[in-house]
Scaffold this motif. Structure first.
Motif, PDB file in Angstrom:
ATOM      1  N   UNK A   1       0.978  -1.137   0.154  1.00  0.00           N
ATOM      2  CA  UNK A   1      -0.138   0.024   0.028  1.00  0.00           C
ATOM      3  C   UNK A   1       0.701   1.280   0.080  1.00  0.00           C
ATOM      4  N   UNK A   2       0.835   2.011  -0.897  1.00  0.00           N
ATOM      5  CA  UNK A   2       1.493   3.216  -1.060  1.00  0.00           C
ATOM      6  C   UNK A   2       0.579   4.461  -1.405  1.00  0.00           C
ATOM      7  N   UNK A   3       0.756   5.622  -0.633  1.00  0.00           N
ATOM      8  CA  UNK A   3      -0.118   6.871  -0.965  1.00  0.00           C
ATOM      9  C   UNK A   3       0.966   7.966  -0.888  1.00  0.00           C
ATOM     10  N   UNK A   4       0.775   8.742  -2.157  1.00  0.00           N
ATOM     11  CA  UNK A   4       1.658  10.033  -2.178  1.00  0.00           C
ATOM     12  C   UNK A   4       0.972  10.968  -2.059  1.00  0.00           C
ATOM     13  N   UNK A   5       1.259  11.990  -1.469  1.00  0.00           N
ATOM     14  CA  UNK A   5       0.746  13.370  -1.609  1.00  0.00           C
ATOM     15  C   UNK A   5       1.768  14.307  -1.440  1.00  0.00           C
ATOM     16  N   UNK A   6       1.433  15.513  -2.379  1.00  0.00           N
ATOM     17  CA  UNK A   6       2.525  16.558  -2.308  1.00  0.00           C
ATOM     18  C   UNK A   6       1.959  17.846  -2.721  1.00  0.00           C
TER      19      UNK A   6
END
Length: 820
Positions: A544-549
């Motif tokens: 599970x990977x979540x990227x926010x930027x």
């Protein structure tokens, strides 16, 4: 105040020194990234009557011989006051656009972008063991090249901007990385053609024509000047880039503002990155002699070696020269490239440098076609391939250099910095277009003498860190970058053989009286600067990977008078662009992903005739939603996705006399891509893209629901590479391209040109090189593009709106390569 001549030796040194100073001293300062802009600077006489803005702009393009880059929907139902008199093209364009709300911006070359968000608006045997040994942490880029699939044509991952290199199964986008082997096996000559097997990519102007070698991705523009080199904008040669400079050519589909920042030309269709060549652990000495029809001969020297006890130091040098007649009648081309890549790899420090020079000269430049509004599109097989004159010529030369450094501050914490500079000079005297073609197939010869110069400086600073907690992994990324450009254009125009040039024959044009300029004044400058931060949070062994930027982007540009050097217009606005991406791996070899991300383009200033005159629109934000699934079958990966990109535009409300940012084009589509090895000896790169490009919000709703111009709805590509099992060291390649019909414009009645199919075939065979003491090979390559010699109109895209060019004819290439 005297005009400023750019690209002098002293100014380059001062600019480069300033850039170096910035890199070492300004990590905490808001950095600036620049956009390349150019203005034509020759007095010309115009007589363009008031009326349709689209018609007026077409006429301006004919007279000034300047390409106008914009979506046809931008000018729908807009009127122009017209112009009459002698003035600079920039002044003429200002008058024509008066009251339209459009802001013009001269780009790095021979075109103008109208910024209204609708358009700114790729067996000799595989070299096993030749890849760099991994000595760098995951947070590094230098010496950290992702591995390749079996067969060596496509890599398993690529660069995701500020996030660094990512494996294909950790990338929440549809992205492909084509290798130097793919390019060499098919004898591809330029970066654009390295993407020939990607169904989401279509080229516009034909090689040998005055236009830049631009393309579309997912139906939106990606200009050649918007390609990055090792992740830096503004380095690659402006008109086209020779393929021998590249170790990889990476394409990430869709907007990428968070990852890379705003591109110089505001392209939103995708991000294309060139990974420069580096010395492999295995020494390389390779000499090639080649032939291209009809009588073009050349050679390529590729040298690579690593030095030191642990091979810490590497040098990679490439030299290319080709000259002679192409497969297009009355057209010849001379190209040359020299490049040097150096790197040093230590335990906690890595350095790299790239230097290059490229020259491209075209004689018998191939003009493009533009039609009157009432002229049906002629059949491609009824049109001459080259209506240009023997004296037509186009010359360009580019110098570029990049220096990068990485330092591991802690384990899996890497700080990096980069600075680069490029310089472009171009001039030409040519029949640039056959314009104003009527229903009888007769038009004007538009002669143009041009001079263009630009200097770009770019810098990038950042930090990548991997931090583990009890249950989570944080992959942090910080970036600050600056890109600045100063540019200028000088142009003269002359109409020849007015109304008597047949498009199905040949006209002997007399040499015009206009001259190639010897002096180019400084007419535009542009700066982009941004700060960005992103965090990828992973759990369950990265299943599970979540990227926010978030990226804060500042856009500044200015235009200057060619005669006085005084500023004539300026723009300075800031935008905040967030993004969210996610990866979920329900089982080991399956990945479901999604992304919500934006693309940025310069906004506009409302004209004086509107009720909201002077209102400044912030940079336009195009938004993408994408959901996809990837399957990793070990030797190949399949990707399926659906996407939607919405690009805003301005529209006019006649009831209130207000120009507002309420227009929109929406491209929806699905993609299927397969890359890798399907079976033993059978390698594939290709797929399918179905796309529905719609004008969803138009002025008064008059064209709501119309299909946008310049986008083919069905696109299919498949490239196969087969190692013949019963003949050792013999391999065959085939590349099939299908492009469906597309609309030329958005006028009534609508005009479209038919779809087309092209087949390319190739073969290669290798034997032991008798002159080599280390097992080198002697390889023979034969490739034939467009085997059936099919005549077709090139895919257009908004960049080439209203212009037509024929696709390349059958082209034969043969080469002998000796590896020592």
């Amino acid at each position: 105040m005297l005009p400023v001549t750019i690209n002098t030796h002293a100014s380059k040194l001062r600019s480069f020194a300033a850039s170096l100073l910035f890199t070492t001293a300004s990590i905490s300062v808001t950095t600036v990234v620049t956009v390349s802009e150019v203005h034509a600077q020759t007095l010309q006489t115009y007589n363009i009557p008031a009326g349709s803005l689209a018609t007026a702009l077409n006429r301006f393009s004919e007279v000034s011989n300047i390409q106008l880059v914009y979506d046809a929907s931008l000018t729908r139902n807009l009127q122009s006051p017209g112009i009459k008199g002698t003035m600079l093209p920039a002044e003429a364009l200002s008058h024509l656009l008066s009251g339209s709300g459009l802001l013009y911006r001269f780009t790095n070359g021979k075109s103008v972008t109208l910024t209204k968000p609708s358009n700114t608006i790729t067996l000799g045997p595989v070299r096993v063991g030749g890849v760099l040994q991994k000595q760098a942490p995951d947070t590094a880029m230098i010496g950290n090249l992702p591995p390749v699939f079996p067969g060596g044509d496509v890599a398993r991952g690529g660069q995701m901007g500020m996030l660094g290199n990512k494996d294909v199964m950790d990338t929440p986008f549809n992205a492909t990385s084509y290798t130097a082997d793919f390019i060499k096996n098919r004898q591809i000559r330029n970066i654009r053609d390295a993407l020939k097997d990607d169904p989401s990519v279509r080229s516009t102007f034909t090689t040998g024509s005055p236009g830049y070698e631009a393309m579309t991705v997912r139906g939106f523009n990606v200009l050649s000047t918007d390609m990055s080199f090792g992740g830096l904008y503004g380095i690659v040669p402006a008109p086209a880039t020779l393929s021998e400079v590249a170790e990889r050519v990476e394409v990430l589909k869709g907007p990428a503002a968070l990852l890379n920042g705003m591109s110089p030309g505001g392209s939103i269709g995708g991000a294309i990155n060139i990974v420069p060549k580096r010395a492999h652990d295995t020494p390389l000495t390779e000499v090639e002699a080649d032939y291209t029809s009809n009588s073009q001969f050349g050679g390529h020297l590729d040298l690579g070696h690593r030095f030191g006890k642990n091979k810490n130091f590497g040098l990679r040098a490439n030299g290319v020269i080709r000259s002679g007649n192409t497969a297009i009648e009355r057209n010849s081309m001379r190209t040359a490239l020299t490049s040097l890549g150096a790197d040093a790899r230590f335990k906690h420090v890595r350095l790299s440098a790239d230097f290059g020079y490229q020259y491209r000269g075209i004689d018998g430049t191939v003009p493009y076609f533009s039609l009157q509004d009432t002229t049906p599109i002629p059949q491609a097989d009824k049109v001459s391939r080259n209506l240009g004159a023997p004296w037509s010529r186009d010359r360009s030369q580019d110098y570029f250099g990049v220096f990068k450094s990485e330092v591991d501050l802690l384990r899996n914490v890497t700080a990096y910095g980069a600075v680069g500079m490029s310089s472009n000079q171009a001039h030409g005297l040519m029949i640039k277009s056959i314009s104003n073609i009527d229903s009888r197939g007769l038009g004007n010869g538009s002669a143009n003498a041009t001079g263009n110069e630009s200097t770009n400086i770019t810098a990038d600073l950042g930090l990548r860190a991997h931090l583990k907690t009890a249950f989570l992994l944080h992959e942090l990324a910080f970036a600050a970058n600056r890109y600045q450009s100063d540019s200028g254009t000088f142009s003269q125009y002359e109409t020849m053989n007015r109304g008597t040039v047949p498009i199905d024959g040949y006209t002997a044009f007399a040499r015009p009286t206009i001259k190639v300029p010897g002096h180019v004044p400084h007419t535009a400058s542009s700066t982009l600067s941004s700060l960005a931060f992103a965090d990828t949070i992973s759990a369950l062994d990265k299943r599970i990977q979540v990227t926010a930027g978030l990226r804060v982007q500042r856009v500044q540009s200015a235009n200057f008078s060619a005669s006085t050097g005084l500023r004539t217009s300026s723009y300075d606005q800031t935008a905040i662009s967030p993004a969210v991406m996610a990866v979920f791996k329900p089982v080991k070899n399956v990945m479901v992903y999604g992304n919500w991300i934006q693309g940025l383009q310069q906004g506009t200033i409302v004209g004086s005739t509107y009720a909201n005159a002077g209102e400044i629109f912030s940079p336009y934000k195009s938004t993408q939603y994408e959901v996809g699934v990837k399957g990793d079958f070990g030797r190949f990966v399949a990707t399926f996705d659906v996407f939607q990109i919405m690009q805003p535009s301005t529209i006019y409300d006649s009831a209130t006399n207000i120009l507002s940012l309420n227009g929109e084009q929406r491209n929806r589509g699905l993609e299927l891509n397969v890359v890798g090895q399907l079976a033993k000896g059978l390698h594939i790169a290709g797929g399918l893209m179905l796309i529905d490009p719609r004008l969803t919000k138009t002025q008064g709703g008059k064209t709501d629901g119309w299909k946008a111009a310049g986008v083919s709805t069905v696109n299919f590509n498949v490239g196969l590479n087969y190692d013949i099992p019963w003949v050792k060291n013999l391999a065959l390649t085939s590349d099939v391209t299908y492009t469906s019909s597309q609309y030329l414009d958005t006028i009534v009645p609508r005009r479209s040109f038919p779809g087309w199919v092209r087949l390319d075939l190739g073969a290669r065979y290798s034997i032991k090189n008798p002159a080599s003491q280390d097992g080198g090979r002697l390889s023979f390559y034969l490739n034939v593009d467009n085997v059936a010699n099919t005549r077709y109109w090139n895919s257009m895209g908004p960049y080439a709106a209203y212009f037509l060019t024929l696709g390349a004819p059958r082209t034969v290439r043969f080469a002998i390569s000796a590896d020592f």
